[in-house]
Design a protein around this motif. Structure first.
Motif, PDB file in Angstrom:
ATOM      1  N   TRP A 241      55.842 -34.903  54.292  1.00 36.44           N
ATOM      2  CA  TRP A 241      55.520 -33.632  53.652  1.00 36.44           C
ATOM      3  C   TRP A 241      56.420 -32.491  54.112  1.00 36.44           C
ATOM      4  O   TRP A 241      56.398 -31.417  53.510  1.00 36.44           O
ATOM      5  CB  TRP A 241      54.064 -33.259  53.916  1.00 36.44           C
ATOM      6  N   SER A 242      57.175 -32.678  55.165  1.00 37.18           N
ATOM      7  CA  SER A 242      57.949 -31.566  55.713  1.00 37.18           C
ATOM      8  C   SER A 242      59.383 -31.977  56.012  1.00 37.18           C
ATOM      9  O   SER A 242      59.983 -31.491  56.959  1.00 37.18           O
ATOM     10  CB  SER A 242      57.283 -31.044  56.997  1.00 37.18           C
ATOM     11  N   ARG A 243      59.944 -32.863  55.220  1.00 37.29           N
ATOM     12  CA  ARG A 243      61.296 -33.345  55.498  1.00 37.29           C
ATOM     13  C   ARG A 243      62.331 -32.239  55.325  1.00 37.29           C
ATOM     14  O   ARG A 243      63.205 -32.048  56.155  1.00 37.29           O
ATOM     15  CB  ARG A 243      61.632 -34.512  54.564  1.00 37.29           C
ATOM     16  N   ARG A 244      62.258 -31.502  54.233  1.00 40.19           N
ATOM     17  CA  ARG A 244      63.196 -30.413  53.995  1.00 40.19           C
ATOM     18  C   ARG A 244      62.597 -29.052  54.312  1.00 40.19           C
ATOM     19  O   ARG A 244      63.279 -28.161  54.801  1.00 40.19           O
ATOM     20  CB  ARG A 244      63.651 -30.448  52.528  1.00 40.19           C
ATOM     21  N   ASP A 245      61.326 -28.887  53.980  1.00 41.67           N
ATOM     22  CA  ASP A 245      60.674 -27.594  54.166  1.00 41.67           C
ATOM     23  C   ASP A 245      59.225 -27.854  54.552  1.00 41.67           C
ATOM     24  O   ASP A 245      58.518 -28.593  53.864  1.00 41.67           O
ATOM     25  CB  ASP A 245      60.732 -26.781  52.871  1.00 41.67           C
ATOM     26  N   PRO A 246      58.750 -27.279  55.670  1.00 45.30           N
ATOM     27  CA  PRO A 246      57.360 -27.513  56.069  1.00 45.30           C
ATOM     28  C   PRO A 246      56.340 -26.887  55.125  1.00 45.30           C
ATOM     29  O   PRO A 246      55.157 -27.233  55.166  1.00 45.30           O
ATOM     30  CB  PRO A 246      57.275 -26.889  57.468  1.00 45.30           C
ATOM     31  N   ALA A 247      56.768 -25.954  54.276  1.00 45.71           N
ATOM     32  CA  ALA A 247      55.830 -25.335  53.338  1.00 45.71           C
ATOM     33  C   ALA A 247      55.321 -26.377  52.349  1.00 45.71           C
ATOM     34  O   ALA A 247      56.032 -27.299  51.957  1.00 45.71           O
ATOM     35  CB  ALA A 247      56.523 -24.190  52.593  1.00 45.71           C
ATOM     36  N   ILE A 248      54.060 -26.221  51.928  1.00 46.96           N
ATOM     37  CA  ILE A 248      53.430 -27.198  51.057  1.00 46.96           C
ATOM     38  C   ILE A 248      52.418 -26.493  50.168  1.00 46.96           C
ATOM     39  O   ILE A 248      51.907 -25.413  50.512  1.00 46.96           O
ATOM     40  CB  ILE A 248      52.744 -28.301  51.897  1.00 46.96           C
ATOM     41  N   THR A 249      52.157 -27.086  49.007  1.00 42.40           N
ATOM     42  CA  THR A 249      51.179 -26.543  48.069  1.00 42.40           C
ATOM     43  C   THR A 249      49.878 -27.321  48.198  1.00 42.40           C
ATOM     44  O   THR A 249      49.868 -28.552  48.056  1.00 42.40           O
ATOM     45  CB  THR A 249      51.693 -26.638  46.619  1.00 42.40           C
ATOM     46  N   GLY A 250      48.795 -26.605  48.486  1.00 44.58           N
ATOM     47  CA  GLY A 250      47.485 -27.222  48.605  1.00 44.58           C
ATOM     48  C   GLY A 250      46.709 -27.142  47.296  1.00 44.58           C
ATOM     49  O   GLY A 250      46.920 -26.233  46.490  1.00 44.58           O
ATOM     50  N   THR A 251      45.821 -28.105  47.074  1.00 44.63           N
ATOM     51  CA  THR A 251      45.042 -28.187  45.845  1.00 44.63           C
ATOM     52  C   THR A 251      43.572 -28.333  46.184  1.00 44.63           C
ATOM     53  O   THR A 251      43.203 -29.126  47.054  1.00 44.63           O
ATOM     54  CB  THR A 251      45.490 -29.388  44.992  1.00 44.63           C
ATOM     55  N   ALA A 252      42.736 -27.570  45.481  1.00 47.25           N
ATOM     56  CA  ALA A 252      41.284 -27.686  45.603  1.00 47.25           C
ATOM     57  C   ALA A 252      40.698 -27.807  44.202  1.00 47.25           C
ATOM     58  O   ALA A 252      40.956 -26.958  43.340  1.00 47.25           O
ATOM     59  CB  ALA A 252      40.697 -26.479  46.326  1.00 47.25           C
ATOM     60  N   LEU A 253      39.930 -28.862  43.944  1.00 47.03           N
ATOM     61  CA  LEU A 253      39.316 -29.112  42.638  1.00 47.03           C
ATOM     62  C   LEU A 253      37.837 -28.753  42.674  1.00 47.03           C
ATOM     63  O   LEU A 253      37.132 -29.072  43.644  1.00 47.03           O
ATOM     64  CB  LEU A 253      39.482 -30.580  42.242  1.00 47.03           C
ATOM     65  N   LEU A 254      37.387 -28.081  41.618  1.00 44.99           N
ATOM     66  CA  LEU A 254      35.978 -27.697  41.478  1.00 44.99           C
ATOM     67  C   LEU A 254      35.459 -28.222  40.142  1.00 44.99           C
ATOM     68  O   LEU A 254      36.087 -28.011  39.099  1.00 44.99           O
ATOM     69  CB  LEU A 254      35.819 -26.175  41.526  1.00 44.99           C
ATOM     70  N   HIS A 255      34.335 -28.901  40.153  1.00 48.17           N
ATOM     71  CA  HIS A 255      33.673 -29.368  38.928  1.00 48.17           C
ATOM     72  C   HIS A 255      32.536 -28.394  38.613  1.00 48.17           C
ATOM     73  O   HIS A 255      31.549 -28.326  39.353  1.00 48.17           O
ATOM     74  CB  HIS A 255      33.142 -30.786  39.122  1.00 48.17           C
TER      75      HIS A 255
END
Length: 345
Positions: A241-255
């Motif tokens: 997840w951090s090979r080039r850039d440690p920044a990441i996009t998180g996802t939260a799902l709501l039903h």
């Protein structure tokens, strides 16, 4: 009487010469300390002091051995012992010098660069170089020490005569070990995974804590340590997840229910992001991505500086949105339809 005093005098002279050399080096380093307070030569002098003194002392004893006046029977074992000591302390000094030079290069690179990904890559390669250099020096020192024995030299000559068969047997016996060693070199210098990278391996998420020539240690979120062979990372797919850039996009799902006020939910989503330190401010979105006969699926996207921050951010946003809906729009929560049956039915 003279046969007893000569060895004592020679050893005493060697000790005095080593102490004088040590004193001279200390005085020189103190004078240089004011001019070069953080220089690498000063660190080398400080950290290599003991192995250098032992190497110098053993070399002087080996050179002065003829003047001790030992008998011909005792001279051979004494000279052989001194030679083994010289090889041992010399290998120690060489290992210390190589380690300090590699670490000094890494420190200089860290001062010059500010890219975290590049620093992790160089740090991983530095650790691997240090291990390879230490292993190589140890093997060479042991081989040199063994070759001082006449019996071992005879065995070595016979092995050289059948080097093809011996090499084949060793290769077959140590196939897995050699494969892991070469895989470790490929892993470090192929820039596939580095120290501090966030990875998902065999379904477990964690941080790369240690990389050796034969195995990789991964620390999971629940403080477990997963030890995996290096060959796994070369022969099987894994997520980095951090090979080039440690920044990441998180996802939260709501039903949620179809009556969910999306505009108010987006306003609350933006407010939650501004209140938390885990959001890096790079991007965010709240989208209705799917519908079913009973619910809708709302996806919250948010960016974070690292995978650990993204996990905390996802939990925070999910909890905050559910609390908001429970208090201000309870009709938005999912409902389960229930029907009553009577005896007539």
């Amino acid at each position: 009487m003279w046969s007893v005093l000569r060895p004592i005098g020679v050893v005493g002279a060697v000790v005095l010469a080593v102490l004088a050399a040590d004193r001279l080096v200390l005085l020189t380093s103190r004078r240089l300390a004011g001019r070069l307070p953080d220089s690498q030569p000063l660190r080398l002098l400080r950290d290599c002091r003991l192995p250098t003194l032992l190497t110098l002392g053993s070399l002087l004893l080996l050179a002065a051995e003829p003047g001790i006046g030992l008998t011909a029977r005792a001279r051979g074992p004494m000279r052989h012992t001194l030679l083994l000591v010289v090889l041992a302390v010399g290998a120690w000094l060489a290992t210390r010098l190589v380690t300090l030079l590699i670490d000094g290069s890494m420190a200089h690179y860290a001062r010059e660069r500010r890219d975290p990904a590049q620093l992790r890559r160089v740090r991983t390669q530095t650790v691997m170089l240090r291990r390879l250099a230490g292993a190589a020096i140890a093997v060479l020192g042991l081989a040199a020490a063994l070759m001082t024995f006449p019996q071992v030299r005879a065995v070595g000559a016979s092995l050289l005569a059948s080097a093809g068969i011996a090499g084949l047997l060793v290769g077959v016996a140590a196939q897995s070990t050699l494969a892991n060693i070469f895989a470790g070199i490929q892993l470090a210098f192929g820039d596939m995974v580095r120290l501090g990278d966030e990875v998902v391996v065999a379904g477990d998420w964690g941080t790369v804590e240690e990389i050796t020539l034969t195995y990789v240690v991964i620390t999971t979120w629940d403080q477990r340590r997963i030890v995996m062979p290096v060959s796994y990372f070369v022969g099987k797919p894994f997520e980095n997840w951090s090979r080039r850039d440690p920044a990441i996009t998180g996802t939260a799902l709501l039903h949620l229910d179809h009556r969910t006020p999306m505009a108010r939910l987006r306003t609350e989503f933006d407010r939650l992001l501004k209140e938390t330190p885990w959001w890096d401010g790079a991007g965010s979105a709240l989208q209705l991505v799917d519908t079913t006969p009973t619910t809708i699926v709302v996806r919250a996207l948010m960016t974070a500086r690292s995978a650990s921050d993204a996990f905390e951010l996802r939990c925070w946003v999910r909890e905050g949105l559910i609390a908001f809906l429970c208090e201000h729009a309870p009709e938005s929560l999912p409902h389960i339809g229930v029907s009553h049956r009577t005896e007539a039915d």
